[in-house]
Motif scaffolding. Structure first.
Motif, PDB file in Angstrom:
ATOM      1  N   ALA A 159       0.811  -1.225   0.000  1.00 29.04           N
ATOM      2  CA  ALA A 159       0.000   0.000   0.000  1.00 29.04           C
ATOM      3  C   ALA A 159       0.844   1.274   0.000  1.00 29.04           C
ATOM      4  O   ALA A 159       0.622   2.164  -0.832  1.00 29.04           O
ATOM      5  N   LEU A 160       1.797   1.384   0.883  1.00 30.43           N
ATOM      6  CA  LEU A 160       2.569   2.626   1.007  1.00 30.43           C
ATOM      7  C   LEU A 160       3.342   2.926  -0.273  1.00 30.43           C
ATOM      8  O   LEU A 160       3.172   3.982  -0.879  1.00 30.43           O
ATOM      9  N   ASN A 161       4.193   1.998  -0.694  1.00 25.08           N
ATOM     10  CA  ASN A 161       5.002   2.261  -1.877  1.00 25.08           C
ATOM     11  C   ASN A 161       4.177   2.231  -3.157  1.00 25.08           C
ATOM     12  O   ASN A 161       4.474   2.958  -4.105  1.00 25.08           O
ATOM     13  N   GLY A 162       3.125   1.420  -3.199  1.00 26.28           N
ATOM     14  CA  GLY A 162       2.251   1.400  -4.365  1.00 26.28           C
ATOM     15  C   GLY A 162       1.541   2.726  -4.545  1.00 26.28           C
ATOM     16  O   GLY A 162       1.454   3.259  -5.654  1.00 26.28           O
ATOM     17  N   GLY A 163       1.031   3.271  -3.456  1.00 29.36           N
ATOM     18  CA  GLY A 163       0.373   4.578  -3.509  1.00 29.36           C
ATOM     19  C   GLY A 163       1.345   5.679  -3.891  1.00 29.36           C
ATOM     20  O   GLY A 163       1.021   6.561  -4.690  1.00 29.36           O
ATOM     21  N   LEU A 176       4.030   5.338  -5.654  1.00 35.79           N
ATOM     22  CA  LEU A 176       4.365   5.172  -7.066  1.00 35.79           C
ATOM     23  C   LEU A 176       3.266   5.756  -7.959  1.00 35.79           C
ATOM     24  O   LEU A 176       3.557   6.439  -8.949  1.00 35.79           O
ATOM     25  N   GLN A 177       2.012   5.532  -7.598  1.00 38.84           N
ATOM     26  CA  GLN A 177       0.897   6.098  -8.367  1.00 38.84           C
ATOM     27  C   GLN A 177       0.926   7.628  -8.344  1.00 38.84           C
ATOM     28  O   GLN A 177       0.751   8.267  -9.378  1.00 38.84           O
ATOM     29  N   LEU A 178       1.146   8.197  -7.170  1.00 41.09           N
ATOM     30  CA  LEU A 178       1.182   9.654  -7.055  1.00 41.09           C
ATOM     31  C   LEU A 178       2.363  10.241  -7.825  1.00 41.09           C
ATOM     32  O   LEU A 178       2.234  11.250  -8.518  1.00 41.09           O
ATOM     33  N   ARG A 179       3.521   9.598  -7.716  1.00 44.16           N
ATOM     34  CA  ARG A 179       4.709  10.081  -8.445  1.00 44.16           C
ATOM     35  C   ARG A 179       4.495   9.995  -9.955  1.00 44.16           C
ATOM     36  O   ARG A 179       4.901  10.879 -10.698  1.00 44.16           O
ATOM     37  N   SER A 180       3.843   8.932 -10.398  1.00 38.57           N
ATOM     38  CA  SER A 180       3.561   8.765 -11.825  1.00 38.57           C
ATOM     39  C   SER A 180       2.632   9.871 -12.321  1.00 38.57           C
ATOM     40  O   SER A 180       2.871  10.474 -13.386  1.00 38.57           O
ATOM     41  N   GLN A 181       1.598  10.155 -11.566  1.00 40.56           N
ATOM     42  CA  GLN A 181       0.671  11.221 -11.941  1.00 40.56           C
ATOM     43  C   GLN A 181       1.364  12.580 -11.951  1.00 40.56           C
ATOM     44  O   GLN A 181       1.111  13.417 -12.822  1.00 40.56           O
ATOM     45  N   ARG A 182       2.254  12.785 -10.987  1.00 43.48           N
ATOM     46  CA  ARG A 182       2.984  14.052 -10.936  1.00 43.48           C
ATOM     47  C   ARG A 182       3.915  14.169 -12.143  1.00 43.48           C
ATOM     48  O   ARG A 182       4.041  15.245 -12.722  1.00 43.48           O
ATOM     49  N   LEU A 183       4.568  13.068 -12.525  1.00 42.79           N
ATOM     50  CA  LEU A 183       5.411  13.095 -13.723  1.00 42.79           C
ATOM     51  C   LEU A 183       4.600  13.512 -14.942  1.00 42.79           C
ATOM     52  O   LEU A 183       5.058  14.310 -15.764  1.00 42.79           O
ATOM     53  N   ASN A 184       3.381  12.974 -15.062  1.00 42.78           N
ATOM     54  CA  ASN A 184       2.520  13.336 -16.187  1.00 42.78           C
ATOM     55  C   ASN A 184       2.165  14.821 -16.172  1.00 42.78           C
ATOM     56  O   ASN A 184       2.158  15.473 -17.220  1.00 42.78           O
ATOM     57  N   MET A 185       1.858  15.355 -14.993  1.00 45.69           N
ATOM     58  CA  MET A 185       1.529  16.778 -14.887  1.00 45.69           C
ATOM     59  C   MET A 185       2.706  17.655 -15.288  1.00 45.69           C
ATOM     60  O   MET A 185       2.561  18.612 -16.045  1.00 45.69           O
ATOM     61  N   THR A 237      13.449  21.018 -13.528  1.00 42.17           N
ATOM     62  CA  THR A 237      14.076  20.612 -12.261  1.00 42.17           C
ATOM     63  C   THR A 237      13.143  19.724 -11.458  1.00 42.17           C
ATOM     64  O   THR A 237      13.544  18.671 -10.950  1.00 42.17           O
ATOM     65  N   LEU A 238      11.882  20.136 -11.343  1.00 44.88           N
ATOM     66  CA  LEU A 238      10.913  19.334 -10.595  1.00 44.88           C
ATOM     67  C   LEU A 238      10.680  17.984 -11.258  1.00 44.88           C
ATOM     68  O   LEU A 238      10.537  16.968 -10.579  1.00 44.88           O
ATOM     69  N   PHE A 239      10.663  17.964 -12.596  1.00 50.44           N
ATOM     70  CA  PHE A 239      10.488  16.703 -13.317  1.00 50.44           C
ATOM     71  C   PHE A 239      11.647  15.756 -13.019  1.00 50.44           C
ATOM     72  O   PHE A 239      11.433  14.574 -12.713  1.00 50.44           O
ATOM     73  N   ALA A 240      12.876  16.260 -13.077  1.00 51.16           N
ATOM     74  CA  ALA A 240      14.053  15.425 -12.821  1.00 51.16           C
ATOM     75  C   ALA A 240      14.049  14.892 -11.386  1.00 51.16           C
ATOM     76  O   ALA A 240      14.318  13.702 -11.153  1.00 51.16           O
ATOM     77  N   GLU A 241      13.733  15.747 -10.424  1.00 51.53           N
ATOM     78  CA  GLU A 241      13.676  15.317  -9.022  1.00 51.53           C
ATOM     79  C   GLU A 241      12.617  14.245  -8.829  1.00 51.53           C
ATOM     80  O   GLU A 241      12.845  13.237  -8.159  1.00 51.53           O
ATOM     81  N   ASN A 242      11.439  14.460  -9.403  1.00 52.83           N
ATOM     82  CA  ASN A 242      10.350  13.504  -9.247  1.00 52.83           C
ATOM     83  C   ASN A 242      10.675  12.185  -9.937  1.00 52.83           C
ATOM     84  O   ASN A 242      10.308  11.120  -9.443  1.00 52.83           O
ATOM     85  N   THR A 275      11.254   4.812  -5.404  1.00 53.08           N
ATOM     86  CA  THR A 275      10.054   4.121  -4.923  1.00 53.08           C
ATOM     87  C   THR A 275       9.884   2.784  -5.627  1.00 53.08           C
ATOM     88  O   THR A 275       9.557   1.776  -4.998  1.00 53.08           O
ATOM     89  N   LEU A 276      10.138   2.766  -6.928  1.00 59.71           N
ATOM     90  CA  LEU A 276      10.055   1.522  -7.685  1.00 59.71           C
ATOM     91  C   LEU A 276      11.066   0.501  -7.170  1.00 59.71           C
ATOM     92  O   LEU A 276      10.754  -0.691  -7.042  1.00 59.71           O
ATOM     93  N   SER A 277      12.252   0.957  -6.822  1.00 63.57           N
ATOM     94  CA  SER A 277      13.272   0.056  -6.254  1.00 63.57           C
ATOM     95  C   SER A 277      12.813  -0.538  -4.933  1.00 63.57           C
ATOM     96  O   SER A 277      13.047  -1.719  -4.663  1.00 63.57           O
ATOM     97  N   PHE A 278      12.166   0.270  -4.103  1.00 63.00           N
ATOM     98  CA  PHE A 278      11.635  -0.251  -2.838  1.00 63.00           C
ATOM     99  C   PHE A 278      10.595  -1.331  -3.094  1.00 63.00           C
ATOM    100  O   PHE A 278      10.582  -2.377  -2.443  1.00 63.00           O
ATOM    101  N   LEU A 279       9.707  -1.086  -4.060  1.00 61.68           N
ATOM    102  CA  LEU A 279       8.689  -2.077  -4.401  1.00 61.68           C
ATOM    103  C   LEU A 279       9.324  -3.366  -4.919  1.00 61.68           C
ATOM    104  O   LEU A 279       8.905  -4.464  -4.555  1.00 61.68           O
ATOM    105  N   GLN A 280      10.327  -3.231  -5.756  1.00 61.54           N
ATOM    106  CA  GLN A 280      11.020  -4.408  -6.276  1.00 61.54           C
ATOM    107  C   GLN A 280      11.678  -5.191  -5.140  1.00 61.54           C
ATOM    108  O   GLN A 280      11.681  -6.419  -5.140  1.00 61.54           O
ATOM    109  N   GLY A 281      12.210  -4.480  -4.158  1.00 65.45           N
ATOM    110  CA  GLY A 281      12.799  -5.131  -2.996  1.00 65.45           C
ATOM    111  C   GLY A 281      11.760  -5.892  -2.190  1.00 65.45           C
ATOM    112  O   GLY A 281      12.022  -7.002  -1.713  1.00 65.45           O
TER     113      GLY A 281
END
Length: 117
Positions: free
Chosen positions: A9-13, A15-24, A87-92, A99-105
């Motif tokens: 739940a934590l890392n999945g959520g 990841l979803q938020l980060r993905s949406q932010r990347l799109n924005m 800059t914000l895109f690169a940081e995100n 976050t993806l690495s944590f999920l893979q772990g």
């Protein structure tokens, strides 16, 4: 024993938020020269906190998405400041990969546990 939903739940959520932010942010960058375009962003920390408190990721995203106030407004009404967005895109993107690495772990740990290792 926690369910798989609870485990991810934590890392999945996040990841979803980060993905949406990347799109924005990508949309902001793509519209940097569109007259009247208003740059949007997600307050990730507040959205993540709301999601952790039981709200859906989509609801948290809706509640914490807003328009960016530019440091220097342009004459055509566009609020995208390209260097800020890049800059914000690169940081995100880095945070997304982390976050993806944590999920893979987590998945690897569960696989090892199921194999009895």
């Amino acid at each position: 024993m926690p369910s798989l939903d609870q485990v991810f739940a934590l890392n999945g959520g996040a990841l979803q938020l980060r993905s949406q932010r990347l799109n924005m942010l990508a949309s902001n960058i793509a519209n940097a020269s569109t007259p009247g375009y208003k740059a949007k962003d997600l307050d990730f920390d507040r959205a993540m906190q709301q999601a952790q408190n039981g709200s859906s990721v989509n609801k948290a995203m809706e509640d914490h998405t807003g328009f960016r106030v530019p440091l220097q407004p342009s004459l055509d009404g566009n609020t995208v400041e390209l260097s800020v967005e890049q800059t914000l895109f690169a940081e995100n993107a880095i945070q997304y990969r982390t976050t993806l690495s944590f999920l893979q772990g987590q998945v690897s740990s569960i696989k090892r546990a199921l194999k009895g290792e």
